[in-house]
Design an enzyme around this catalytic site. Structure first.
Site, PDB file in Angstrom:
ATOM      1  N   GLU A 244     -10.601 -10.969  -6.023  1.00 23.38           N
ATOM      2  CA  GLU A 244     -11.284 -11.144  -4.738  1.00 23.38           C
ATOM      3  C   GLU A 244     -12.679 -11.762  -4.812  1.00 23.38           C
ATOM      4  OE1 GLU A 244     -11.184  -7.185  -3.086  1.00 23.38           O
ATOM      5  OE2 GLU A 244      -9.029  -7.279  -2.760  1.00 23.38           O
ATOM      6  N   GLU A 353       0.537  -6.971  -4.579  1.00 23.67           N
ATOM      7  CA  GLU A 353       0.208  -5.737  -3.836  1.00 23.67           C
ATOM      8  C   GLU A 353       0.908  -5.753  -2.480  1.00 23.67           C
ATOM      9  OE1 GLU A 353      -4.052  -5.058  -3.658  1.00 23.67           O
ATOM     10  OE2 GLU A 353      -4.376  -5.898  -5.645  1.00 23.67           O
TER      11      GLU A 353
HETATM   12  C1  GLA Z   1      -7.274  -4.375  -3.057  1.00 22.01           C
HETATM   13  C2  GLA Z   1      -7.298  -4.069  -4.528  1.00 22.01           C
HETATM   14  C3  GLA Z   1      -6.395  -2.940  -4.876  1.00 22.01           C
HETATM   15  C4  GLA Z   1      -6.487  -1.819  -3.893  1.00 22.01           C
HETATM   16  C5  GLA Z   1      -6.227  -2.342  -2.532  1.00 22.01           C
HETATM   17  C6  GLA Z   1      -6.206  -1.224  -1.539  1.00 22.01           C
HETATM   18  O1  GLA Z   1      -6.212  -5.132  -2.693  1.00 22.01           O
HETATM   19  O2  GLA Z   1      -6.972  -5.164  -5.335  1.00 22.01           O
HETATM   20  O3  GLA Z   1      -6.737  -2.460  -6.123  1.00 22.01           O
HETATM   21  O4  GLA Z   1      -7.741  -1.221  -3.980  1.00 22.01           O
HETATM   22  O5  GLA Z   1      -7.253  -3.249  -2.242  1.00 22.01           O
HETATM   23  O6  GLA Z   1      -5.551  -0.085  -1.965  1.00 22.01           O
END
Ligand code: GLA
Length: 454
Positions: A244, A353
């Site tokens: 990020e 994710e």
């Molecule tokens: C981001 C992070 C993850 C997690 C999510 C929320 O996407 O990369 O590690 O913290 O937020 O759970």
């Protein structure tokens, strides 16, 4: 990094895997289809306390010498009746990749949840336990060399459990390989790490000092998991090196980040991949990971960043992690456009994710209707993955951000990217709050079981 002969042997076994992930497959005769936060962002925040170190028996410790020489090419995995109707088997056959799930420490003591993990998946991402705030702790513990001493107690409880499980199963396609998450991130990294004398009241350190800290951190992590004496060698198959770093507005660098404040440029991202390359064995794939990943402007910004990394001969970046915190407005067209942009720069893509926020009007009542709609959205995503695979885009894993709806981070309010506002019930995953399979599960495993789309 000092690496013994053993690790070289593992790397050799895994090389075929790496190649298979990056291209179509190294098994002869395989075809394209693959025949063969500053706050902790989770619905269950307390990480370590719930599981006891005593979970790991001496016998398990004794097996630590066993190598995790897992064949990584999904096309070479053998399946039997037990694997039918599992995500791992469906994914290996559907696009030649792994089926992953995020698991928090608390899940280890929830037998029903672990049944889902062990029954369906072959990749695990720790929800919080490998993040910098867990390894660095709240208060600095500084070694004689002047660098923070990392504490691996929490993730290692999970690694031991995973290893014990892996040692108990024969089929490589059932073993749980680990996605390391995450090395360099603006969130869930203690602020003291960035300051002179590790003291938040002092100014930020200069860039050289910060680079030395970053290198030392990455070296310690890699040596812990891949060093000659590590019982965990070969268990981690990918690392999110940087998470990020790009902003959502114009695809430039995120500025609300202590990493950025110290460097005032993207250099720290590039350098993280130099260090990861320096200390990680070749079989570990190195990823940049981000959310809002189908937004065209942000995708362009991410591509610019990963091109910068690629251009540095000392760096290595293998893949782009599309976090995939999507919602019901998901567009397979935008998804494909973005994935193809990334695939033009790096060898492989993983959805790291994945979850789906509920429809805007969903009040938690008419679940069947919402589940059907959701299954169709997941199906459109999966169809896009399979068609891109046909076109030569190498997608090597789909990881869901949780096993079941009850434990999703989306059930509570969160300010970070891809999050929910906590005002309504969410049902983002493939298993419901009682751990039953939802229609969304069948969207991936057997879409003939879905009701026809309206
Ligand atoms: C981001 C992070 C993850 C997690 C999510 C929320 O996407 O990369 O590690 O913290 O937020 O759970």
């Amino acid at each position: 990094m000092r690496r013994g002969g053993r690790i070289k042997k593992i790397a050799a076994i895994l090389t075929c895997a790496g190649m298979a992930f990056a291209a179509v497959g190294c098994g002869a005769g395989s075809d394209e289809q693959g025949n063969g936060a500053e706050t902790v962002q989770t619905a269950e925040s307390e990480p370590a306390e719930t599981a006891e170190e005593g979970n790991v028996t001496e016998e398990q410790d004794a097996t630590q010498e066993t190598e995790q020489a897992v064949v990584q090419n999904p096309q070479e995995w053998a399946w039997d009746a037990e694997d039918e109707e599992t995500l791992r088997c469906a994914f290996a056959k559907g696009f030649g990749g792994r089926a992953g799930v995020c698991v928090p420490m608390a899940a280890l003591t929830d037998a029903a949840r672990m049944e889902i993990v062990k029954g369906q998946f072959n990749s695990v991402t720790m929800e919080n336990e490998m993040k910098p705030d867990t390894l660095l702790g709240n208060k600095p513990d500084i070694g004689e060399d002047g660098f923070p001493v990392l504490t691996f107690t929490v993730p290692d409880m999970m690694m031991k459990e995973i290893k014990a499980y892996n040692d108990s199963v024969e089929k490589d396609g059932r073993k749980l390989m680990v996605r390391g998450h995450v090395l360099v991130w603006h969130s869930q990294t203690p602020e003291w790490f960035f300051h002179e004398e590790y003291n938040v009241d002092k100014p930020y350190v200069d860039q050289q000092t910060m680079l030395a800290r970053m290198e030392n951190y990455i070296r310690q992590v890699m040596e812990h998991y891949e060093g000659a004496d590590s019982p965990y060698q070969g268990m981690i198959y990918a690392w999110d090196v940087v998470n990020e770093a790009v902003n959502d507005t114009d695809g430039g660098m995120r500025t609300d980040s202590s990493w950025f404040r110290v460097f005032n440029s993207s250099d720290f991202v590039e350098q993280a991949f130099v260090y990861a390359n320096r200390y990680a064995p070749a079989h570990i794939k190195l990823f940049y990971n981000d959310y809002n990943d189908t937004n065209p402007k942000k995708a362009d910004g991410i591509c610019k960043l990963i091109e910068q990394i690629k251009a540095n001969p000392e760096a290595r970046i293998d893949g782009m992690g599309m976090q995939g915190h999507y919602d019901m407005d998901f567009s397979d067209v935008l998804f494909k456009q973005a994935a193809k942009k990334y695939a033009a720069v790096v060898d492989e893509i993983q959805i790291t994710e994945l979850d789906l926020k509920a429809s805007r009007g969903f009040d938690g009542e008419n679940t069947e209707e919402e589940y059907q709609k959701q299954a169709q959205v997941y199906k459109s995503l999966y169809d896009a993955v399979k068609s891109m695979k046909q076109e030569g885009v190498s997608i090597t894993a789909i990881v869901f951000w949780g096993t079941d709806d009850r434990h999703s981070w989306l059930q509570s309010a969160n300010a970070v990217g891809g999050s929910a506002d906590g005002t309504r019930v969410q049902c983002p995953l493939l298993f419901d709050k009682d751990y039953e399979k939802k229609p969304a599960f069948w969207a991936f495993v057997d879409d003939s079981k879905l009701e026809p789309a309206e």
